[in-house]
Design a protein around this motif. Sequence first.
Motif, PDB file in Angstrom:
ATOM      1  N   ALA A 141       0.825  -1.208   0.000  1.00  0.00           N
ATOM      2  CA  ALA A 141       0.000   0.000   0.000  1.00  0.00           C
ATOM      3  C   ALA A 141       0.861   1.261   0.000  1.00  0.00           C
ATOM      4  O   ALA A 141       0.544   2.238  -0.693  1.00  0.00           O
ATOM      5  CB  ALA A 141      -0.930   0.001   1.209  1.00  0.00           C
ATOM      6  N   THR A 142       1.976   1.245   0.732  1.00  0.00           N
ATOM      7  CA  THR A 142       2.828   2.431   0.769  1.00  0.00           C
ATOM      8  C   THR A 142       3.539   2.649  -0.562  1.00  0.00           C
ATOM      9  O   THR A 142       3.815   3.794  -0.940  1.00  0.00           O
ATOM     10  CB  THR A 142       3.877   2.312   1.891  1.00  0.00           C
ATOM     11  OG1 THR A 142       4.595   1.080   1.750  1.00  0.00           O
ATOM     12  CG2 THR A 142       3.216   2.354   3.248  1.00  0.00           C
ATOM     13  N   ARG A 143       3.816   1.585  -1.277  1.00  0.00           N
ATOM     14  CA  ARG A 143       4.433   1.754  -2.602  1.00  0.00           C
ATOM     15  C   ARG A 143       3.445   2.386  -3.572  1.00  0.00           C
ATOM     16  O   ARG A 143       3.813   3.221  -4.402  1.00  0.00           O
ATOM     17  CB  ARG A 143       4.917   0.410  -3.143  1.00  0.00           C
ATOM     18  CG  ARG A 143       5.724   0.548  -4.438  1.00  0.00           C
ATOM     19  CD  ARG A 143       6.424  -0.721  -4.826  1.00  0.00           C
ATOM     20  NE  ARG A 143       7.199  -0.543  -6.043  1.00  0.00           N
ATOM     21  CZ  ARG A 143       8.425  -0.052  -6.095  1.00  0.00           C
ATOM     22  NH1 ARG A 143       9.014   0.328  -4.991  1.00  0.00           N
ATOM     23  NH2 ARG A 143       9.064   0.070  -7.241  1.00  0.00           N
ATOM     24  N   ILE A 144       2.175   2.009  -3.475  1.00  0.00           N
ATOM     25  CA  ILE A 144       1.140   2.649  -4.292  1.00  0.00           C
ATOM     26  C   ILE A 144       1.014   4.120  -3.902  1.00  0.00           C
ATOM     27  O   ILE A 144       0.889   5.003  -4.758  1.00  0.00           O
ATOM     28  CB  ILE A 144      -0.198   1.918  -4.128  1.00  0.00           C
ATOM     29  CG1 ILE A 144      -0.090   0.485  -4.689  1.00  0.00           C
ATOM     30  CG2 ILE A 144      -1.327   2.672  -4.833  1.00  0.00           C
ATOM     31  CD1 ILE A 144      -1.317  -0.370  -4.453  1.00  0.00           C
ATOM     32  N   SER A 195       4.451  -2.177  -8.249  1.00  0.00           N
ATOM     33  CA  SER A 195       3.878  -2.653  -6.980  1.00  0.00           C
ATOM     34  C   SER A 195       3.045  -3.913  -7.190  1.00  0.00           C
ATOM     35  O   SER A 195       2.737  -4.625  -6.226  1.00  0.00           O
ATOM     36  CB  SER A 195       3.011  -1.560  -6.347  1.00  0.00           C
ATOM     37  OG  SER A 195       1.848  -1.312  -7.118  1.00  0.00           O
ATOM     38  N   LEU A 196       2.674  -4.178  -8.439  1.00  0.00           N
ATOM     39  CA  LEU A 196       1.863  -5.356  -8.737  1.00  0.00           C
ATOM     40  C   LEU A 196       2.705  -6.612  -8.956  1.00  0.00           C
ATOM     41  O   LEU A 196       2.157  -7.692  -9.175  1.00  0.00           O
ATOM     42  CB  LEU A 196       1.015  -5.094  -9.990  1.00  0.00           C
ATOM     43  CG  LEU A 196       0.076  -3.880  -9.940  1.00  0.00           C
ATOM     44  CD1 LEU A 196      -0.615  -3.699 -11.285  1.00  0.00           C
ATOM     45  CD2 LEU A 196      -0.946  -4.029  -8.827  1.00  0.00           C
ATOM     46  N   GLY A 197       4.034  -6.468  -8.908  1.00  0.00           N
ATOM     47  CA  GLY A 197       4.911  -7.595  -9.198  1.00  0.00           C
ATOM     48  C   GLY A 197       4.684  -8.795  -8.291  1.00  0.00           C
ATOM     49  O   GLY A 197       4.560  -9.936  -8.748  1.00  0.00           O
ATOM     50  N   ALA A 198       4.610  -8.547  -6.971  1.00  0.00           N
ATOM     51  CA  ALA A 198       4.424  -9.642  -6.026  1.00  0.00           C
ATOM     52  C   ALA A 198       3.060 -10.305  -6.215  1.00  0.00           C
ATOM     53  O   ALA A 198       2.940 -11.535  -6.172  1.00  0.00           O
ATOM     54  CB  ALA A 198       4.569  -9.127  -4.591  1.00  0.00           C
ATOM     55  N   VAL A 199       2.033  -9.479  -6.444  1.00  0.00           N
ATOM     56  CA  VAL A 199       0.686 -10.010  -6.642  1.00  0.00           C
ATOM     57  C   VAL A 199       0.624 -10.858  -7.907  1.00  0.00           C
ATOM     58  O   VAL A 199       0.032 -11.950  -7.917  1.00  0.00           O
ATOM     59  CB  VAL A 199      -0.343  -8.865  -6.720  1.00  0.00           C
ATOM     60  CG1 VAL A 199      -1.737  -9.400  -7.047  1.00  0.00           C
ATOM     61  CG2 VAL A 199      -0.366  -8.079  -5.424  1.00  0.00           C
ATOM     62  N   LEU A 200       1.239 -10.382  -8.985  1.00  0.00           N
ATOM     63  CA  LEU A 200       1.237 -11.120 -10.243  1.00  0.00           C
ATOM     64  C   LEU A 200       1.964 -12.452 -10.088  1.00  0.00           C
ATOM     65  O   LEU A 200       1.507 -13.495 -10.585  1.00  0.00           O
ATOM     66  CB  LEU A 200       1.883 -10.277 -11.343  1.00  0.00           C
ATOM     67  CG  LEU A 200       1.928 -10.882 -12.748  1.00  0.00           C
ATOM     68  CD1 LEU A 200       0.529 -11.229 -13.230  1.00  0.00           C
ATOM     69  CD2 LEU A 200       2.599  -9.908 -13.724  1.00  0.00           C
TER      70      LEU A 200
END
Length: 485
Positions: A63-66, A407-412
């Motif tokens: 969230a902080t990266r977003i 920031s979506l890298g981990a989620v992907l």
Amino acid sequence: MTSNITTNIENNIYRKAKNWQIALTTINSGGAMCFYMLLTYASYVANVGYGIATALVGFLLTATRIFDGFINPFIAMLIDKTMTKYGKIRLFLLAGWGLESLAIFMLYIWCSGKGHGIVLFTMMYLVYIVGYTMNNVAGMIAGPVMTNDPNQRPIVGVWGTVYNYFAPMIMTVFFTVVLLPRYNNEYTVEMLAACATVTIVISFVFTILACIGISEADKPENFGTDSQGASEKVKVKDMIKLLKSNKALQMYIVAGATDKLAQQTASQSIITTMLFGILIGNMQLSTILNVVAMLPSIAFAIFGARYAGKHGSKEALYFWTGICMAFSILLAAFMYIVDMRKVTVEILPTAIFFVITLLVNGAKMCVTTATSSMSGDVIDYEMARSGKYMPAVVTGTYNFFDRILSSLGAVLATSLIALIGYTSTMPQPTDTPSLAIKNMTIFIYIGLPFIGWICNLFAMKLSPISKEEMVRIQEKIAEQKAKVK
């Protein structure tokens, strides 16, 4: 064309920096990497110092990266609006470092282990993000302000690459080899506080050196069309027009941000575990490979910088992207044909894997160098197009997309491995290799970057900032300044 460029230089269209100035100015990226390495222990300090659950820490950090992505354009606009008789880069370098250090001091030293919880941790982490963004944007615009010479701009990226490699390595060794044994090899509140103290001191030295390096270029006349740096004031609508009308920036975002998302996903620790732990059966090989690749990668960066200086950032990015794709196809073919368990066991498969991987990483380094050099071209393109010099806003707008996508890298990564059964557990080095694991590993480790490189080729085909166009742009900027004078 060569004589034309030479004439331009003789007419003072190009401003150049001394090598020592570039070396000192870009050391700010080393300071940023010191903080970055310290923040890799954020989950530890949140857990042992504030009692926050590990799963919740991951959510907070994402969230902080977003949040970082959203505040980038606004801090960038603040930087572009600010002007003092001493310039502004040094002001924001120091202000950013001050906020970062205050937040780290509070997080790791003053408040850690004293019963404070999630609210204080989150507030201080957001303060750190604001300081980091100030310092980072100021550091990123220092290169384009220092020099607009197309032969020199890629060198700025090379120095940044050197610091980005060596600073994390030195800090990691200091944290794990020097400090950790003094605290019984445990990540305690006291051990993390010692890491924070060292980080604050070293980063301060780096920031001061960067201020010394940029001091000659950090003056009003380098930020606008007149001697006071007073081009038209930057407004919110200028940011919207910038993104809507600047085709060079649009293509720069497509190339850089898609690359970043693919690389962030491929570099997740779970993917490293799948490749080196499960398929190869040797987790230590990843660390060994990174150390061995360091000097060759820097050599590639220097060679890539020379290529970019000779052919322009656009052509360099297009060329080295093609080289990356070719080497990656070889690596994928090797991984499919050869039994990966033979790597590190038999000499020939080990040598082939090392060589191809080094070539891929070296070509990636050349792409990074060309991308860094292109930032200055996009800034100058906007000034020639609109008459407004907005280095921070251009950088901040790019960073917005860069931070949000990366920031979506981990989620992907976790979503993709869930498709092969890792829904309630994470990959472990002791897992049994399978075709499904191999296919997914190759897709994430090689396939996703390949898609990003296709986006690179598409973007560079449409980008207007060729080397010849950049010569005309510098001529136009010089004419604009001459008219005002």
